[in-house]
Design a protein around this motif. Structure first.
Motif, PDB file in Angstrom:
ATOM      1  N   GLU A  49      -6.246 -12.107   6.540  1.00 18.48           N
ATOM      2  CA  GLU A  49      -5.440 -11.081   7.031  1.00 18.48           C
ATOM      3  C   GLU A  49      -4.154 -11.462   6.494  1.00 18.48           C
ATOM      4  O   GLU A  49      -3.364 -11.361   6.502  1.00 18.48           O
ATOM      5  N   ALA A  50      -3.549 -13.291   6.241  1.00 18.52           N
ATOM      6  CA  ALA A  50      -2.225 -13.241   5.577  1.00 18.52           C
ATOM      7  C   ALA A  50      -2.263 -12.798   3.944  1.00 18.52           C
ATOM      8  O   ALA A  50      -1.132 -12.608   3.826  1.00 18.52           O
ATOM      9  N   ILE A  51      -3.418 -12.766   3.242  1.00 17.23           N
ATOM     10  CA  ILE A  51      -3.643 -12.156   1.808  1.00 17.23           C
ATOM     11  C   ILE A  51      -3.070 -10.590   1.884  1.00 17.23           C
ATOM     12  O   ILE A  51      -1.831 -10.412   1.197  1.00 17.23           O
ATOM     13  N   GLY A  52      -3.492 -10.017   3.123  1.00 19.10           N
ATOM     14  CA  GLY A  52      -3.510  -8.459   3.185  1.00 19.10           C
ATOM     15  C   GLY A  52      -1.793  -8.272   3.858  1.00 19.10           C
ATOM     16  O   GLY A  52      -1.296  -7.097   3.251  1.00 19.10           O
ATOM     17  N   SER A  53      -1.251  -9.229   4.345  1.00 20.57           N
ATOM     18  CA  SER A  53       0.439  -9.399   4.424  1.00 20.57           C
ATOM     19  C   SER A  53       1.269  -9.650   3.101  1.00 20.57           C
ATOM     20  O   SER A  53       1.861  -8.484   3.566  1.00 20.57           O
ATOM     21  N   TRP A  54       0.796 -10.450   2.499  1.00 24.38           N
ATOM     22  CA  TRP A  54       1.929 -10.866   1.509  1.00 24.38           C
ATOM     23  C   TRP A  54       1.647 -10.105   1.200  1.00 24.38           C
ATOM     24  O   TRP A  54       2.589  -9.794  -0.136  1.00 24.38           O
ATOM     25  N   GLU A  55       0.154  -9.542   0.348  1.00 22.83           N
ATOM     26  CA  GLU A  55       0.219  -8.835  -1.136  1.00 22.83           C
ATOM     27  C   GLU A  55       1.016  -7.262  -0.730  1.00 22.83           C
ATOM     28  O   GLU A  55       1.483  -6.924  -1.893  1.00 22.83           O
ATOM     29  N   LYS A  56       1.328  -6.990   1.206  1.00 23.23           N
ATOM     30  CA  LYS A  56       2.126  -5.596   0.732  1.00 23.23           C
ATOM     31  C   LYS A  56       3.974  -6.537   0.848  1.00 23.23           C
ATOM     32  O   LYS A  56       4.891  -5.159   0.491  1.00 23.23           O
ATOM     33  N   LEU A  57       4.317  -7.596   1.111  1.00 26.30           N
ATOM     34  CA  LEU A  57       5.669  -8.166   0.581  1.00 26.30           C
ATOM     35  C   LEU A  57       5.750  -8.175  -0.741  1.00 26.30           C
ATOM     36  O   LEU A  57       6.475  -8.125  -1.574  1.00 26.30           O
ATOM     37  N   TYR A  58       4.582  -8.552  -1.337  1.00 23.83           N
ATOM     38  CA  TYR A  58       4.520  -8.599  -2.832  1.00 23.83           C
ATOM     39  C   TYR A  58       4.684  -7.325  -3.811  1.00 23.83           C
ATOM     40  O   TYR A  58       5.387  -7.383  -4.983  1.00 23.83           O
ATOM     41  N   GLN A  59       4.060  -5.921  -3.978  1.00 24.25           N
ATOM     42  CA  GLN A  59       4.598  -5.021  -3.838  1.00 24.25           C
ATOM     43  C   GLN A  59       5.975  -4.637  -4.536  1.00 24.25           C
ATOM     44  O   GLN A  59       6.265  -4.340  -4.975  1.00 24.25           O
ATOM     45  N   ASN A  60       6.647  -5.102  -3.256  1.00 24.17           N
ATOM     46  CA  ASN A  60       7.493  -4.938  -3.371  1.00 24.17           C
ATOM     47  C   ASN A  60       8.760  -6.340  -4.120  1.00 24.17           C
ATOM     48  O   ASN A  60      10.161  -6.107  -4.207  1.00 24.17           O
TER      49      ASN A  60
END
Length: 249
Positions: A157-168
């Motif tokens: 769950e944490a990886i999914g959320s952080w990866e969205k932020l990582y894209q930007n």
């Protein structure tokens, strides 16, 4: 040849004569005379036929004995052949068995080596405790929400959320570090390496020292021991000396 018992009235001379006839030992004139005599003398013809049968049966018996001896000899020869051939299949079996044992030893060695690395990783790995979070609304809300999930062990769950932020924001050291930490805690060493490697050139990052430790552990888990030693030696963890000793060639 012995005189037949059932012809007690057969003289020795007659017996030898019949015998010479049956063995084709007579000259042509004598043979013709003997055959003419048999035509006239049915007793002589019967005696000749009887002796012929005896000879024939004797020959058959002799042939049977010869065949028996042949088979006996053949059986012995076959036994000898089997005995002679036996070492070669046995040798092949031994060679095959030896190769199989070597393969098993190699597989066991590789598996054992892998398990040793895994065991060593498990002994030294503890997931980063994460950051203190404040769930107030703001720019860091999504980051902190994922941090809460991470600290609860909900790494996916944490990886999914952080990866969205990582894209930007792929250069963000916090995202790179915690994405690496979360993947490593989620048993995904290769993915962890991708993020943690990004911190190596960032000397100004407060996460760099810790990233060396986890990067070394990620390589250890992946079985890349040289890389593991390289990054573990760069970390400031007090336990690195013992781990490096255990990883020494």
């Amino acid at each position: 040849m012995h005189k037949p018992d059932f012809h007690t009235d057969l003289s020795q001379e007659s017996f030898e004569q019949i015998e010479r006839y049956l063995l084709d030992q007579m000259a042509d004139p004598e043979k013709a005379s003997f055959e003419a005599e048999m035509v006239k003398d049915q007793i002589l013809a019967g005696q000749t036929e009887g002796l012929r049968n005896l000879i024939l049966s004797g020959e058959i018996h002799g042939l049977q004995e010869s065949m028996d001896r042949f088979h006996d000899d053949l059986g012995e020869d076959v036994g000898k052949i089997k005995k002679l051939n036996a070492p070669f299949p046995l040798k092949r079996y031994l060679i095959a068995a030896a190769i199989g044992i070597l393969i098993l030893i190699g597989i066991f060695s590789l598996l054992n080596r892998g398990s040793q690395h895994e065991q060593l990783f498990a002994s030294y790995f503890q997931a980063d405790p994460g950051l203190i979070t404040s769930m107030s609304s703001g720019n860091n809300y999504e980051f902190n929400k994922a941090m809460v999930a991470y600290k609860e062990g909900k790494y996916k769950e944490a990886i999914g959320s952080w990866e969205k932020l990582y894209q930007n924001n792929p250069q963000n050291d916090s995202l790179n570090y915690f994405l690496g930490a979360a993947h490593l805690a989620n048993e995904e060493a290769e993915k962890a390496i991708l993020y943690l490697e990004n911190l190596s050139p960032l000397k100004e990052s407060s996460f760099q020292e810790e990233s060396f430790w986890y990067l070394g552990l990620a390589y250890l888990k992946s079985g890349e021991i040289e890389k593991a030693r390289e990054f573990i030696s760069k970390s400031d963890r007090p336990e690195k000396a013992k781990l490096l000793e255990l990883l020494s060639p």
